[in-house]
Design a protein around this motif. Structure first.
Motif, short mmCIF file in Angstrom:
data_model
loop_
_atom_site.label_atom_id
_atom_site.label_comp_id
_atom_site.label_asym_id
_atom_site.label_seq_id
_atom_site.Cartn_x
_atom_site.Cartn_y
_atom_site.Cartn_z
N LEU A 1 58.88 -34.58 -90.55
CA LEU A 1 59.74 -35.69 -90.13
C LEU A 1 59.34 -36.98 -90.86
N LEU A 2 58.04 -37.16 -91.05
CA LEU A 2 57.58 -38.38 -91.72
C LEU A 2 58.14 -38.46 -93.14
N ARG A 3 58.15 -37.31 -93.83
CA ARG A 3 58.66 -37.28 -95.20
C ARG A 3 60.13 -37.72 -95.22
N ALA A 4 60.92 -37.15 -94.32
CA ALA A 4 62.34 -37.49 -94.28
C ALA A 4 62.55 -38.94 -93.85
N ALA A 5 61.75 -39.38 -92.87
CA ALA A 5 61.95 -40.74 -92.34
C ALA A 5 61.57 -41.80 -93.37
#
Lengths: 256, 224
Positions: free
Chosen positions: B95-99
């Motif tokens: 999720l961090l990568r996408a966010a």
């Protein structure tokens, strides 16, 4: 007829006696939380909660604190299961247990089951605060209703802290009025007995226990800290106890 | 910023890896505890009021600015199962990568530095919502909804359940989702003053235990 519940407080302080044993400078409790010192073996001193009246009933407030000081070893059990019952006083009953264990001290907290009878409403909290070098064996069992009985409302929060860090914080809530789904496939799936066995040992910091599956309804799991949890759900109290006893025996055999 | 960011964040097609996880549904199906839409509804209701409430409160607290390190430790203490903790960190990392691509911010960058192995997903979700200019309520809704939408979608695949029935389950849970999101935000606001002990710790014992059972299978369709 009483309209306010019973208040009961009990306190235990265990202290190394300087001769390799454990003394009890404080052993205060009465009524539903009467305490008795019983025959002990070795360095460990044993205390039994004998509970001279029934309860907790609706509106009751029970509090029990045990402090185990450096070098002391204390074992606390109970003479019988605790039965939460509806009372004439309205409102929920509270039962708060506070356990403090110092460095180089050991507490075995092994009470009998907590049974939630139909119509009862109990909120129980157990908070164990351990120093980095403390040892703990703690067992909690919740049984929903006596044989064939619908349960009351029961909420149980268990918090274990080691060296100021929370390693387990878990609240279980069952019975009429509890948040939805408590009897469904994510929580109990119709089972009536739930148990937690927590073992804290400083050695787990360097040699953590390995996770072990004990069937589809129980598991031994290393926590994020020097502790393990055996979490189990079973059809009844007897099968639950057998599971927890076997797990504890297994952990004791592998003790470093 | 735009409230529509919530639609992007909560979209099942947001590339954060959630589709690979069943939220415990695969284990419950295999154990025979979910066999129909009714069983799925019971499962989702239980998960919503336990893991969903906790996730919602963690996410809302992160939006309010509670220290992610404290929230991550609180998530660990509330997630006894190592299988679930590692799944939550894996999902947090994805999720961090996408966010970071969607709503770049120094706070998201810092999270990556603080947690090289990933922070718990609801904590990342909260910081992402904060970076997107969303409110604590938005993050709580998003986390609580994910706690039931994942199992519902997975059960469609696992049981060949009619997708209309699965969607009906989610729609029927909506009023309870409102209440869970409210409770989550209220607890998050308390945590701002009283510390993370004020966050809910509701737990479903079978979710935890079955996650360990599931992780031990040699072959499985979902990662958790």
């Amino acid at each position: 007829m009483t309209t306010t519940g019973v208040r009961a407080d009990a306190r235990i302080v265990a202290r190394a006696d300087g001769r390799g044993g454990t003394a009890l400078p404080v052993l205060d409790g009465e009524g539903p939380l009467a305490l008795r010192r019983i025959r002990s073996s070795g360095a460990e001193t044993r205390v039994m909660v004998v509970g001279a009246m029934s309860g907790p009933l609706g509106g009751d407030r029970f509090a029990l604190t045990a402090r185990v000081e450096r070098g002391a070893r204390l074992h606390v059990g109970s003479a019988a299961a605790t039965l939460a019952l509806p009372g004439q006083a309205h409102g929920e009953a509270r039962y708060d247990v506070r356990l403090d264990v110092a460095d180089d001290a050991e507490l075995h907290w092994l009470p009998e089951q907590l049974i939630s009878a139909h119509g009862s409403d109990l909120y129980v909290t157990t908070r164990a605060e351990l120093a980095a070098g403390a040892r703990l064996v703690l067992r909690e069992e919740q049984v929903l209703g006596r044989a064939g009985e619908e349960p009351g409302r029961l909420t149980s929060r268990l918090t274990v802290r080691v060296a100021g860090r929370t390693v387990l914080d878990q609240e279980l809530s069952y019975g009429p009025g509890a948040p939805g789904g408590w009897d469904g496939p994510a929580v109990l799936a119709g089972c009536r007995a739930v148990g937690q066995l927590v073992v804290v040992r400083p050695e787990f910091a360097d040699h953590p226990a390995e996770a072990r599956v004990l069937g589809e309804c129980a598991a031994l799991i290393p926590l994020a800290g020097p502790a393990v949890l055996v979490s189990a759900v079973a059809p009844d109290a007897l099968q639950l106890r057998r599971l927890l006893d076997e797990s504890l025996a297994g952990l004791t055999r592998t003790a470093p | 910023m735009s409230r529509a960011a919530l639609l992007v964040l909560a979209d099942g097609r947001f590339p954060a890896g959630g589709h690979a996880h069943s939220g415990g549904a695969e284990a419950a199906v295999k154990a025979g505890r979910i066999t129909s839409a009714a069983g799925l509804e019971d499962f989702c209701r239980g998960r919503l009021h336990t893991a969903g409430l906790v996730a919602g409160a963690l996410a809302a607290a992160a939006v309010l600015g509670v220290d992610p390190r404290q929230l991550d430790a609180a998530a660990d203490a509330r997630t006894p199962s190592p299988a679930l903790r590692s799944a939550a960190r894996r999902l947090g990392r994805q999720l961090l990568r996408a966010a970071r691509a969607a709503w770049p911010s120094p706070e998201l960058d810092a999270l990556g530095v603080q947690f090289p192995k990933g922070a718990h997903q609801p904590v990342v979700l909260g910081v992402a919502a904060r970076s997107a200019g969303l409110a604590p309520e938005d993050a709580a809704y998003c986390a609580a909804y994910e706690s039931v939408s994942g199992p519902a979608t997975a059960t469609v695949r696992l049981l060949s359940l009619d997708p209309f029935d699965a969607t009906g389950v989610l729609a029927r849970l909506a009023p309870e989702l409102d209440r869970v999101a409210d409770r989550a935000v209220a607890a998050a606001r308390r945590a701002l003053d009283e510390g993370v002990d004020a966050l809910p710790a509701a737990s479903g014992p079978l979710l935890e235990v079955a996650a360990e059972w599931h992780a031990a299978w040699p072959v499985r369709l979902f990662a958790s």
